[in-house]
Structures are given as structure tokens and as C-alpha cells.
Design a protein around this motif. Structure first.
Motif, short mmCIF file in Angstrom:
data_model
loop_
_atom_site.label_atom_id
_atom_site.label_comp_id
_atom_site.label_asym_id
_atom_site.label_seq_id
_atom_site.Cartn_x
_atom_site.Cartn_y
_atom_site.Cartn_z
N TYR A 194 0.93 -1.02 -0.08
CA TYR A 194 -0.07 -0.25 -0.09
C TYR A 194 0.85 1.32 0.17
O TYR A 194 0.31 2.46 -0.05
CB TYR A 194 -1.10 -0.13 1.07
N SER A 287 2.65 9.33 4.70
CA SER A 287 1.67 8.39 5.10
C SER A 287 1.94 7.87 6.89
O SER A 287 3.02 7.92 7.32
CB SER A 287 1.33 7.23 4.47
N LEU A 309 -1.71 8.41 2.73
CA LEU A 309 -2.53 7.23 3.12
C LEU A 309 -2.42 7.00 4.42
O LEU A 309 -1.31 7.50 5.30
CB LEU A 309 -1.63 5.92 2.39
N LEU A 311 -2.82 4.02 7.65
CA LEU A 311 -2.79 2.61 7.89
C LEU A 311 -3.62 2.44 9.18
O LEU A 311 -3.25 3.06 10.37
CB LEU A 311 -1.58 1.87 8.27
N HIS A 349 -5.54 1.97 4.05
CA HIS A 349 -5.23 0.59 4.16
C HIS A 349 -5.74 0.02 5.37
O HIS A 349 -5.27 0.28 6.64
CB HIS A 349 -3.70 0.27 4.13
N THR A 351 -6.73 -2.75 8.35
CA THR A 351 -6.25 -4.07 8.93
C THR A 351 -7.36 -4.80 9.86
O THR A 351 -8.08 -4.07 10.49
CB THR A 351 -4.91 -3.94 9.65
N HIS A 377 -9.16 1.07 0.54
CA HIS A 377 -8.54 0.75 -0.72
C HIS A 377 -7.95 -0.59 -0.59
O HIS A 377 -8.32 -1.47 -1.61
CB HIS A 377 -7.56 1.71 -0.80
N THR A 378 -7.33 -0.98 0.41
CA THR A 378 -6.59 -2.26 0.35
C THR A 378 -6.93 -2.68 1.91
O THR A 378 -7.27 -1.78 2.87
CB THR A 378 -5.34 -2.33 0.31
N ILE A 379 -6.94 -4.00 2.15
CA ILE A 379 -6.89 -4.44 3.41
C ILE A 379 -5.86 -5.56 3.69
O ILE A 379 -5.11 -6.24 3.02
CB ILE A 379 -8.47 -5.25 3.84
N GLN A 380 -5.72 -6.16 5.10
CA GLN A 380 -5.05 -6.98 5.52
C GLN A 380 -5.73 -8.09 6.52
O GLN A 380 -6.25 -7.31 7.53
CB GLN A 380 -3.53 -6.49 6.19
N TYR A 441 -12.18 -8.35 -2.10
CA TYR A 441 -11.62 -8.31 -3.50
C TYR A 441 -12.53 -8.54 -4.71
O TYR A 441 -12.51 -7.88 -5.60
CB TYR A 441 -10.08 -8.48 -3.46
#
Length: 482
Positions: A194, A287, A309, A311, A349, A351, A377-380, A441
Motif C-alpha cells: 500500500y 503516510s 494514506l 494505515l 489500508h 487491517t 482501498h486495500t486490506i490485511q 476483493y
């Protein structure tokens, strides 16, 4: 005379990810490497030292063995997942250079100092808690008996625990880590799914006031008092990066939660803006980690001054679970925070953790739907991991949720579901991680956003295609490890 000192992140499993400044080692869904900041910091204090980060540079023992020959002090960062390999490395070092003094640092050493020393006679000492000036004392030749904050092996083989060292209050007394990165590391080896590449990360402060029961570092090394560098000190390191590392495209401030002090974060952002961050044509963004409760007004100031960004640790979409882990966060507040970030154009991002106390099939479903709704936008997605030294570890052992072993990963580095409940076995929790990823996703909306990002940026096109291959390989290996 300062001892000839080597700071070492030892060779590890293929695909090692140092995770959050070498705190959580495992294979992740997309290959990434974090800077070994906690080794670089004492390395910056010890004159003439050297730092080797073997995993990030694809180095085996054979590649680095010769580096041990003239060293008088070797300091290894260890963790619960990497401990077995780190012990093997210590034995190899001592066999090659019996005169080298070997010390271990990290959360594992802090909470299980005797156990670490008992693992092998090759380890001469462990540094407990904050270890920067502890290592400096040893490198400067101070007798182990006089060094605060260590446990060590005496000549007769007995283990002695010296008194604790006071935590560092003057954070400006620590030198910059960025010059150590430039001197000893290949910057292009460090990347995250990310973050813009290449990036650099460092801390503007240590400690976290939150009390999350699972979080390792505040409960073992950093503490819950957020101790910060002065804004001027941080800005000087940023200036160093801008001048000496012009290839860098993003600076990540790795404080556990930079936004815990909103006023200070705004002041830092404004000073970054004066350097050009956030201005048209300026090539670098920044970020940081954030809690999902930052007010809109603060977010706006950060965005206007170059923030790209955040987190964000959401952990769960269920309010009861957030209470159980002492997250100190309301789901509705996190929802509004995320909406504000989307409105301002701040990338997130997110989590999430499955298997925390109170988890059920219903709460997992709630969290998956919540993640789709807020749409970072994105994940973990991680499995709840009971690291020794945390409240979660104590709670899990007392309730027989797991057997108290250190085995958090497979030998290949894939995370194991350690916690198992009568109503929700570990195997089910493990399988739900893959389902979470696929349902998040594999949606037209998300696929369209990622494809659009790729079309606009050729470098991103190559990167996302590589990450796609890694992601499916990760899922395949998880299934094989189940």
C-alpha cells in the motif's frame, strides 16, 4: 575503544515479512519488507557499527558468515516466530567466532529473558525493554554487571538479571536512522503493498496510549506513554531524506498511532507543507498509522499538507469484540472517520483480525460485511496471535484457548490459527481469512477501482500484476498448510 559491532536481522524463511518494523514476522498475502528500524536506532548510536538485514536482501548464512570474523559484538533482533532460526544463527556465529559477544533484543527477549538465555549458551546477554543506550553501553566496553536493563550469563553459567533501565524521555537524544538505511541497506529492497515505492519509514515517537490486548509492542517494549521527538527534530530528518535519498517517493511515520496527539500531528503536517508536501508537482507524499477516530478538521489539515494514506486498525466490525480487546473505538465513529477520508481523498489500508475473544461465525460475517461497506482501498486480514507478554496471551492460556506454545507460524512462515474456542474451532477461523479476502476483493466495484488504478499508472500496473500472482500463491500455500 568501541567494540566492533554488527547489528543483524538473521536469515529467515523464504518470503519473510518483518511486519511493522520487525515486530510481527510472517508471510503475508503480498510480499513486503519493512525497515529494521529497531536495529538501525542503536546502530546509529554505536560508532563504526554495521547493520545487516539478511531477509530483505535475500542473504543466507553463507552470504554473511564472513562478516562475523572480526566482530566483537553481534546484536540480533528476535521475535517469537523467528526465535528458533535466530538461535541457530547465534550458534553458527559462536562456532565461527567464539570471541564474539552475542546479544538478543526485541519483545521476545524483553518478556522471556531467562528462557531466551537458556535456549543456547551462545547467547551472552539479552537487552530488556528499550535497548538503544543499553547496547551503546556494552559497545563502549562497560562490564555486563554494570549495564542496566540486561539479563546475562555469568562466567559460571548462571543467569543474572540487572535492574531495569529507565525509558527514554528525551526522544531527541536518539540520532536519525535514515543515514544508517542509506549507509547499510539497499533502499529498493523495501516495499509494501500500500506504500509508494521506494519508501522510507521511521518513528517520530514511541509508545501508544491505547490498551489493545493483542498489541505486542506497547505491552513489552514501547510502553503506553507516547513519548515524542520535537517537530523540528523530525523535520530535520525529513530534510535529510529529501536531500540524500532523492529516489524516495513516500515517507511513512511508523509511530504506533501518530494521530494519538492530534494537535502535534497537525503541527507536523503544517511543517511538512512548508517543505513542499501537498503542493502541485511535489514528488513525495507521506503516510502514517492512525486510529479510526481522527476528526474531519484534523484530517483536512493533514491532507492539505501531503498526507496520502492512513494505515488503520479496524480489527472488527462488532462493537462487543472491540470492547473485549479494549480497542477504545466505536464502530459508528470508525464508519464516519472512513467516510471523511473517502471525501477528502485520503487512501486507507485497513487491517482486520479474526479469532479475537468473543468471535463467532456471526461476528465474522458482520466484520466482512462491515469491511465491504466502509471499503478501504486495500486490506490485511490476520489471525489473532497470542504473543507472550500480551494480555491476550495470558487470557488465552487461562481460558484454555491455546496451549501456550511459541509456534505461531508453520516452518514456511504461514500464520497458524492459534486460538480455538468451543463454539468456533481454529480450523474454521483459519478458513474464514481466505473467504474474507475473496469476498472483499472479488467484487465488481473493487476490481474496477484496482484496474482503474493500474490503467492510470504503468508502474502500478506492473506492481499490481506481481501482487496478484503473490496473492493467489499465498492462498494456495495457506490451503496447503491447513
Amino acid at each position: 575503544m568501541t567494540l566492533r559491532t554488527l547489528f543483524l536481522q538473521a536469515p529467515s524463511f523464504d518470503g519473510y515479512d518483518g511486519g511493522a518494523g520487525a515486530r510481527y514476522q510472517m508471510k503475508r498475502e503480498v510480499r513486503s519488507f519493512w525497515y529494521p528500524t529497531w536495529l538501525a536506532q542503536p546502530a546509529a548510536l554505536v560508532e563504526g557499527s554495521r547493520l545487516i538485514d539478511a531477509p530483505a536482501h535475500d542473504q543466507t548464512w553463507e552470504d554473511i558468515a564472513h562478516e562475523m570474523d572480526d566482530k566483537e559484538l553481534v546484536v540480533l533482533h528476535t521475535s517469537t516466530p523467528s526465535f528458533g532460526q535466530d538461535v541457530r544463527t547465534a550458534n553458527l556465529i559462536k562456532a565461527r567466532n567464539p570471541k564474539a559477544m552475542i546479544g538478543f533484543i526485541g519483545a521476545k527477549a524483553a518478556v522471556e529473558s531467562a528462557k531466551v538465555l537458556e535456549a543456547t549458551p551462545a547467547i551472552d546477554f539479552v537487552a530488556r525493554n528499550e535497548f538503544d543506550f543499553t547496547i551503546l553501553d556494552i559497545a563502549n566496553g562497560m562490564k555486563l554487571a554494570d549495564v542496566e536493563g540486561i539479563s546475562y550469563r555469568a562466567e559460571d553459567g548462571s543467569i543474572i538479571h540487572n535492574k531495569d533501565r529507565a525509558v527514554i524521555e528525551d526522544m531527541d537524544s536518539l540520532p536519525f536512522v535514515s543515514p544508517i538505511y542509506k549507509r547499510d541497506l539497499q533502499i529498493e529492497k523495501y516495499f509494501g503493498g500500500y506504500l509508494r515505492h521506494p519508501y522510507v519509514s521511521f518513528y517520530t515517537g514511541r509508545g501508544c496510549k491505547s490498551r489493545c490486548t493483542f498489541c505486542l509492542w506497547p505491552q513489552t517494549v514501547g510502553g503506553h506513554n507516547y513519548r515524542t521527538r520535537s517537530i523540528g527534530h523530525v523535520i530535520e530528518e525529513v530534510k535529510y531524506v529529501l536531500k540524500e535519498m532523492p529516489e524516495i517517493k513516500e515517507i511513512f511515520f511508523d509511530d504506533d498511532t501518530l494521530t494519538d496527539n492530534g494537535k502535534r500531528t497537525e503541527e507536523l503536517a503544517i511543517e511538512l507543507g512548508k517543505l513542499g508536501f501537498g503542493k502541485p508537482g511535489f514528488p513525495i507524499s507521506w503516510s502514517c498509522n492512525a486510529k479510526a477516530n481522527v476528526p474531519y478538521e484534523t484530517l483536512k489539515v493533514l491532507k492539505e499538507n501531503g498526507l496520502r494514506l492512513l494505515l488503520v486498525g479496524y480489527e472488527s466490525g462488532n462493537q462487543k469484540i472491540l470492547h473485549n480487546i479494549k480497542k477504545g473505538l466505536r464502530v459508528d465513529v470508525a464508519r464516519q472517520f472512513t467516510k471523511d477520508c473517502h471525501e477528502l481523498g485520503i487512501v486507507i489500508h485497513g487491517t482486520f483480525i479474526l479469532g479475537l475473544p468473543g468471535e463467532t461465525l456471526e461476528t465474522i460475517e458482520e466484520t466482512i460485511e462491515y469491511a465491504k461497506e466502509i471499503n478501504p482501498h486495500t486490506i490485511q486480514v490476520s489471525l489473532a496471535a497470542p504473543y507472550p507478554g500480551t494480555f491476550l496471551y495470558k487470557q488465552a492460556v487461562e481460558n484454555d484457548w491455546f496451549d501456550g506454545t511459541d509456534h505461531l507460524l508453520t516452518d514456511g512462515g504461514t500464520q497458524i490459527a492459534q486460538l480455538s474456542y468451543p463454539h468456533l474451532p481454529a480450523a474454521v477461523i483459519f478458513d474464514k481469512v481466505e473467504e474474507f479476502y475473496k469476498r472483499f476483493y472479488f467484487r465488481p466495484r473493487k476490481i474496477g477501482a484496482i484496474v482503474g488504478e493500474m490503467v492510470r499508472d504503468w508502474d502500478m500496473m506492473k506492481r499490481r500484476l506481481r501482487e496478484g500472482v503473490e496473492f493467489f500463491d499465498f492462498l494456495r500455500k495457506r490451503k496447503a498448510a491447513a
